[in-house]
Enzyme design. Structure first.
Site, PDB file in Angstrom:
ATOM      1  N   ASN A  40      51.558   9.774  81.343  1.00 42.32           N
ATOM      2  CA  ASN A  40      52.628   9.369  80.421  1.00 42.32           C
ATOM      3  C   ASN A  40      54.025   9.514  81.034  1.00 42.32           C
ATOM      4  OD1 ASN A  40      50.862  10.636  77.476  1.00 42.32           O
ATOM      5  ND2 ASN A  40      50.983   8.550  78.243  1.00 42.32           N
TER       6      ASN A  40
ATOM      7  N   ARG B 236      51.725   1.493  68.478  1.00 46.68           N
ATOM      8  CA  ARG B 236      51.249   0.343  67.699  1.00 46.68           C
ATOM      9  C   ARG B 236      51.599   0.485  66.219  1.00 46.68           C
ATOM     10  NH1 ARG B 236      45.472   0.940  69.921  1.00 46.68           N
ATOM     11  NH2 ARG B 236      46.490   2.740  70.891  1.00 46.68           N
ATOM     12  N   TRP B 237      51.587   1.715  65.735  1.00 54.05           N
ATOM     13  CA  TRP B 237      51.946   1.977  64.334  1.00 54.05           C
ATOM     14  C   TRP B 237      53.403   1.571  64.088  1.00 54.05           C
ATOM     15  CZ3 TRP B 237      55.294   5.542  61.806  1.00 54.05           C
ATOM     16  CH2 TRP B 237      54.989   5.817  60.467  1.00 54.05           C
TER      17      TRP B 237
ATOM     18  N   ARG C  91      39.117  10.605  68.969  1.00 52.53           N
ATOM     19  CA  ARG C  91      40.227   9.765  69.452  1.00 52.53           C
ATOM     20  C   ARG C  91      40.582   8.761  68.364  1.00 52.53           C
ATOM     21  NH1 ARG C  91      41.854   7.532  75.245  1.00 52.53           N
ATOM     22  NH2 ARG C  91      43.781   6.507  74.633  1.00 52.53           N
TER      23      ARG C  91
ATOM     24  N   ASP D 265      46.243   9.040  69.539  1.00 50.80           N
ATOM     25  CA  ASP D 265      46.704   7.769  70.099  1.00 50.80           C
ATOM     26  C   ASP D 265      47.066   6.766  68.998  1.00 50.80           C
ATOM     27  OD1 ASP D 265      47.356   6.040  72.108  1.00 50.80           O
ATOM     28  OD2 ASP D 265      45.305   5.418  72.541  1.00 50.80           O
TER      29      ASP D 265
ATOM     30  N   ARG E  27      55.879   6.265  81.727  1.00 59.97           N
ATOM     31  CA  ARG E  27      56.448   5.408  80.667  1.00 59.97           C
ATOM     32  C   ARG E  27      57.950   5.243  80.903  1.00 59.97           C
ATOM     33  NH1 ARG E  27      53.343   6.393  74.948  1.00 59.97           N
ATOM     34  NH2 ARG E  27      51.264   6.072  75.804  1.00 59.97           N
TER      35      ARG E  27
ATOM     36  N   ARG F  63      59.154   2.351  69.381  1.00 64.26           N
ATOM     37  CA  ARG F  63      57.995   3.220  69.619  1.00 64.26           C
ATOM     38  C   ARG F  63      58.249   4.671  69.190  1.00 64.26           C
ATOM     39  NH1 ARG F  63      53.949   1.749  72.841  1.00 64.26           N
ATOM     40  NH2 ARG F  63      53.699   3.907  73.458  1.00 64.26           N
TER      41      ARG F  63
HETATM   42  C1  IPE Z   1      46.373   9.308  75.987  1.00 67.55           C
HETATM   43  O1  IPE Z   1      46.982   8.239  75.353  1.00 67.55           O
HETATM   44  C2  IPE Z   1      47.322  10.429  76.116  1.00 67.55           C
HETATM   45  C3  IPE Z   1      47.749  11.054  74.880  1.00 67.55           C
HETATM   46  C4  IPE Z   1      47.289  10.807  73.686  1.00 67.55           C
HETATM   47  C5  IPE Z   1      48.756  12.053  75.028  1.00 67.55           C
HETATM   48  P1  IPE Z   1      47.559   7.002  76.191  1.00 67.55           P
HETATM   49  O2  IPE Z   1      48.053   6.023  75.205  1.00 67.55           O
HETATM   50  O3  IPE Z   1      48.511   7.483  77.199  1.00 67.55           O
HETATM   51  O4  IPE Z   1      46.239   6.505  76.912  1.00 67.55           O
HETATM   52  P2  IPE Z   1      45.918   5.132  77.647  1.00 67.55           P
HETATM   53  O5  IPE Z   1      46.898   4.981  78.755  1.00 67.55           O
HETATM   54  O6  IPE Z   1      46.032   4.037  76.657  1.00 67.55           O
HETATM   55  O7  IPE Z   1      44.525   5.311  78.136  1.00 67.55           O
HETATM   56  C1  IPE Z   2      50.078   8.379  71.582  1.00 70.65           C
HETATM   57  O1  IPE Z   2      50.539   7.167  71.106  1.00 70.65           O
HETATM   58  C2  IPE Z   2      51.196   9.315  71.939  1.00 70.65           C
HETATM   59  C3  IPE Z   2      51.374   9.562  73.364  1.00 70.65           C
HETATM   60  C4  IPE Z   2      50.641   9.076  74.320  1.00 70.65           C
HETATM   61  C5  IPE Z   2      52.487  10.397  73.751  1.00 70.65           C
HETATM   62  P1  IPE Z   2      50.984   5.990  72.084  1.00 70.65           P
HETATM   63  O2  IPE Z   2      52.425   6.164  72.384  1.00 70.65           O
HETATM   64  O3  IPE Z   2      50.087   5.927  73.252  1.00 70.65           O
HETATM   65  O4  IPE Z   2      50.773   4.739  71.152  1.00 70.65           O
HETATM   66  P2  IPE Z   2      50.122   3.332  71.540  1.00 70.65           P
HETATM   67  O5  IPE Z   2      48.801   3.620  72.193  1.00 70.65           O
HETATM   68  O6  IPE Z   2      51.073   2.666  72.449  1.00 70.65           O
HETATM   69  O7  IPE Z   2      49.961   2.616  70.230  1.00 70.65           O
HETATM   70 MG    MG Z   3      48.315   4.988  73.605  1.00 66.22          MG
END
Ligand code: IPE
Ligand code: IPE
Ligand code: MG
Length: 247
Positions: free
Chosen positions: A66, A22-23, A186, A18, A69, A31
């Site tokens: 996901n 944000r990175w 995590r 995860d 999104r 993103r």
């Molecule tokens: C969890 O990350 C799913 C994966 C890492 C693939 P999310 O970024 O989707 O989780 P939430 O929604 O913040 O809990």
């Molecule tokens: C994890 O990073 C990757 C997936 C869930 C596919 P995020 O895309 O959730 O990144 P943040 O949590 O928005 O920073």
């Molecule tokens: Mg995330």
């Protein structure tokens, strides 16, 4: 600095990767730039795990949730996934790593599924490590699927209700051929499970790090393992019992 006890490396490590978004945001980028950065972290972590003798590495790459999104991000992620699998299959082969996938694969685009299947077939005889990708995965979905499978067996008189136990339930999940993870990591400073491996992590050690996934490297994996090795896994017993078992 503490070092890893090679005799007590977890057999199965699962990671919720995860923090990609944000990175990217920190650098005022889109993103998807973060997801591309995440691939580098995957490569280094897979290599590190194989070097340390980890037998199963499960990576949460895309959850059922996901799909909600923005469509543009979902499409870009799927494209990245296909391209990465195609590019990395040779490296998996070279390092004797077998690819396995868990999740609702029917919901993946056909092109993605075909490429995955090809890579799974190519690497099926590799035994150094199994890399399990959780794709379009959710633990609640998996538990419901297992329940349906068992219910059908009972309905068709192939199974009695009394035969349903922990072992049977485990073997009805998509992870039936994989031992439960000893360690769940995590990244990105979030303290939640997000519908990942609910059944399988009943007794896993949990490790949370603030490192955003694209910055995660084998050194971070080692730190997690060192932390894991300091813990006492009691499985409900007392500390004294565990000590006498190890004496
Ligand atoms: C969890 O990350 C799913 C994966 C890492 C693939 P999310 O970024 O989707 O989780 P939430 O929604 O913040 O809990
Ligand atoms: C994890 O990073 C990757 C997936 C869930 C596919 P995020 O895309 O959730 O990144 P943040 O949590 O928005 O920073
Ligand atoms: Mg995330």
């Amino acid at each position: 600095m503490a070092t890893i006890n090679k005799q007590r490396v977890p057999k199965h490590i699962a990671i919720i990767m995860d923090g990609n978004g944000r990175w990217a945001k920190k650098q005022s980028k889109l993103r998807i730039f973060g997801h591309h950065g995440g691939v580098k972290a995957v490569r280094d972590t897979v290599e590190g795990a194989a070097e340390l003798g980890v037998k199963y590495l499960t990576l949460y790459a895309f959850s059922t949730e996901n799909w909600n999104r923005p469509q543009k991000e979902v499409n870009a992620l799927m494209e990245l996934l296909v391209n990465t699998i195609v590019k990395e299959t040779e490296t998996l082969e070279k390092n004797k790593i077998r690819l396995q996938v868990i999740g609702n694969l029917n919901s993946l685009p056909k092109n993605c599924l075909d490429k995955l299947q090809l890579s799974i077939n190519t690497t099926k005889d590799n035994h150094q490590m199994t890399l399990v990708l959780a794709l379009s995965y959710s633990a609640k979905w998996e538990i419901i699927e297992a329940t349906k499978k068992i219910a059908k067996e009972v309905r068709d008189n192939n199974l009695s209700i009394e035969e349903i136990d922990e072992h049977l339930f485990s073997s009805s999940l998509s992870t039936h051929n994989i031992p439960d993870p000893e360690l769940l990591i995590r990244s990105s400073g979030e303290y939640r499970i997000s519908n990942f491996l609910l059944w399988q992590i009943a007794y896993s050690e949990l490790y949370f790090t603030d490192v955003l996934w694209p910055d995660f490297r084998k050194e971070n994996l080692k730190l997690a393992i060192i932390d894991y090795q300091k813990r006492e896994r009691r499985f409900g017993k007392t500390s004294e019992q565990i000590e006498s078992e190890h004496a």
